[in-house]
Design an enzyme around this catalytic site. Structure first.
Site, PDB file in Angstrom:
ATOM      1  N   CYS A 183       0.675  -1.069   0.033  1.00  0.00           N
ATOM      2  CA  CYS A 183       0.145   0.063  -0.069  1.00  0.00           C
ATOM      3  C   CYS A 183       0.855   1.091   0.173  1.00  0.00           C
ATOM      4  O   CYS A 183       1.694   1.570   0.840  1.00  0.00           O
ATOM      5  CB  CYS A 183      -0.952   0.058   1.302  1.00  0.00           C
ATOM      6  SG  CYS A 183      -1.986   1.510   1.528  1.00  0.00           S
TER       7      CYS A 183
ATOM      8  N   CYS B 275      -0.045   3.149   3.439  1.00  0.00           N
ATOM      9  CA  CYS B 275       0.283   2.866   4.812  1.00  0.00           C
ATOM     10  C   CYS B 275       1.644   1.809   4.695  1.00  0.00           C
ATOM     11  O   CYS B 275       2.122   1.595   5.889  1.00  0.00           O
ATOM     12  CB  CYS B 275      -0.646   2.267   5.632  1.00  0.00           C
ATOM     13  SG  CYS B 275      -1.609   0.633   4.843  1.00  0.00           S
TER      14      CYS B 275
ATOM     15  N   CYS C 134      -5.946   0.045   5.604  1.00  0.00           N
ATOM     16  CA  CYS C 134      -6.404   1.472   5.733  1.00  0.00           C
ATOM     17  C   CYS C 134      -7.515   1.238   4.701  1.00  0.00           C
ATOM     18  O   CYS C 134      -7.987   0.461   4.048  1.00  0.00           O
ATOM     19  CB  CYS C 134      -5.259   2.418   5.393  1.00  0.00           C
ATOM     20  SG  CYS C 134      -4.695   2.212   3.805  1.00  0.00           S
TER      21      CYS C 134
ATOM     22  N   ASP D 138      22.649  -2.648 -17.578  1.00  0.00           N
ATOM     23  CA  ASP D 138      22.289  -3.617 -16.596  1.00  0.00           C
ATOM     24  C   ASP D 138      21.222  -4.370 -17.158  1.00  0.00           C
ATOM     25  O   ASP D 138      20.179  -4.250 -17.127  1.00  0.00           O
ATOM     26  CB  ASP D 138      21.827  -3.031 -15.366  1.00  0.00           C
ATOM     27  CG  ASP D 138      21.627  -3.728 -14.077  1.00  0.00           C
ATOM     28  OD1 ASP D 138      21.536  -4.999 -14.479  1.00  0.00           O
ATOM     29  OD2 ASP D 138      21.487  -3.616 -12.918  1.00  0.00           O
TER      30      ASP D 138
END
EC number: 6.3.5.13
Length: 445
Positions: free
Chosen positions: A222, A225, A247, A354
């Site tokens: 999330c 949160c 949340c 990379d």
């Protein structure tokens, strides 16, 4: 004094355009390349304010399209829709999406003295330069498709990129309309915090949920949160229908129902591109019938599910430049029933140096299918090693062919493709250009 400075700027613009167009003509006449970057670089050196000057000339506004995957296809599709409605559109159609590429495209659309007579400019913009370019071009619409890991040596992780993008859009105080992917947790969250007018696009097709979460996921926590998100279903990577059990954060509601729009190009990722373009078209007031007609008539961008016929055999080129994109092209290949695949892995500047991302790709699914897999490119042995590790030595039926020479690799792959079947080529960006040059510029013997 102000008037004389403005006159000087316009004189610089005219000279810059004339020189850039001359360079373009020379490069293309001598077959030295697509001339998609150098002319713009020269023009910006002569007239540093060129992008801003051109931006002010676009009559109805600039549409900025960014995100990790799908920019070129979405841009071309939206351009087709707008042109079908009768609008004149400038567009960096070659996919050169840094400042010099944008400048080149606008120069090409202007006349010899720098007059730009277009209704819209669709600018595909590299996600890493949005914060640098947004105040210069002053877009009317900001459309962000998705955020995935891509070229870690240039961009870093998704969290860093999302923070920069969020700050760029939040600090852009104009009345721009923002269109975001509802199924991407980070973009969905960003959109819910913005003061601008925001629309969302996404999929409402649970029949296409994956059986399990893929290995290459980036944003399953999330953004509000930090708790692990709960997914009702996943379409690809971390894109899906989610809620946070800790949340109030949950997926935003898409503006349009994706089930009402036709799937034209192969691959579920292209349905996202379709819904993004269609959502933008609706915001711009294009009629639904016109939009549907343009979508149905759309042809794939070069190297993006592009199909060719070579020596009587079908070839499909599927750009594969990062874990999520490559997993989706592998899904297309395995669902097709075709048994010959060519991987071409490069690590040039435009690809990213990379190439560790190949270890996040679910190549096991391709190897499990069996058939023939040819590998090439200037990192051919890295790709071969990844595929070798994907095999179950007790039950492997794949025929792995390592061929560093790209011309011979393509020839071999075509020879191994049964009559009536399709050769799927999965190249990185510069590899895709090399493949197309061979397939369209010289005969395969």
């Amino acid at each position: 004094m102000e008037r004389s400075i403005k006159l000087i700027d316009w004189l610089k613009l005219g000279i810059a355009v004339l020189v850039a167009k001359t360079v373009t003509l020379i490069l293309r006449s001598l077959h030295l390349g697509a001339a998609s970057v150098l002319p713009g670089s020269i023009a910006r050196f002569i007239a540093p304010g060129l992008l801003e000057q051109f931006s002010h000339q676009v009559k109805s506004g600039i549409i900025l399209i960014t995100g990790t995957n799908g920019k070129t296809t979405t841009s071309l599709l939206l351009r087709g829709i707008l042109e079908c409605e009768g609008y004149r559109v400038a567009h960096n159609s070659t996919g050169a999406n840094l400042e010099n590429g944008l400048a080149t495209a606008l120069v090409e659309s202007s006349n010899l003295v720098g007059k730009l007579d277009v209704d819209y400019a669709i600018l595909e913009v590299d996600e890493n330069i949005v914060s640098k370019i947004i105040h210069t071009i002053q877009p009317h619409i900001i459309l962000c498709l998705n955020l995935f890991r891509d070229q870690l040596d240039r961009y870093g992780e998704v969290d860093k990129l999302s923070k920069c993008l969020n700050e760029a859009i939040t600090n852009f105080t104009s009345d721009a309309v923002v269109i975001l992917n509802a199924d991407d947790p980070i973009l969905s969250y960003i959109g819910q915090q913005l003061n601008q007018k925001v629309y969302f696009f996404g999929l409402t097709e649970p029949e296409h949920y994956l059986e399990s979460m893929p290995h290459a996921v980036d944003s399953i926590y999330c953004p509000n949160c930090g708790h692990a998100l709960k997914y009702q279903g996943v379409y690809l990577s971390h894109l899906g229908d989610f809620t946070c059990p800790s949340c109030s954060f949950s997926r935003s509601q898409p503006t349009l129902n994706s089930q009402e729009w036709e799937q034209v190009l192969i691959g579920l990722y292209n349905k996202y591109n379709t819904m993004a373009a269609v959502t933008a078209a609706q915001e711009l007031g294009v009629g639904i019938e016109t939009t549907k007609f343009a979508v149905k008539a759309f042809q794939a961008a070069f190297g993006r599910a592009e199909e060719l016929e070579v020596n009587g055999k079908r070839v499909r080129i599927l750009l594969s430049k990062n874990p999520v994109g490559t997993n989706e092209t592998i899904r297309v290949v395995t669902e097709s029933g075709d048994t010959t695949t060519l991987f071409v892995l490069n690590d040039r500047t435009q690809d990213g140096k990379d190439i560790s991302w190949i270890w996040d790709v679910d190549t096991e699914k391709l190897v499990e299918r069996g058939g023939t897999v040819v590998v090439s490119g200037n990192r051919v042995y890295d790709m071969a090693l990844r595929l070798q590790y994907s095999q179950d030595s007790q039950h492997s039926n794949v025929n792995l062919i390592v061929e560093p020479d790209l011309y011979r690799a393509i020839t071999t792959a075509l020879e191994k493709t049964p009559a009536g079947r399709t050769l799927h080529i999965l190249p990185t960006y510069t590899a895709m250009l090399d493949v197309r040059k061979i397939l369209t510029g010289s005969k395969i013997r």
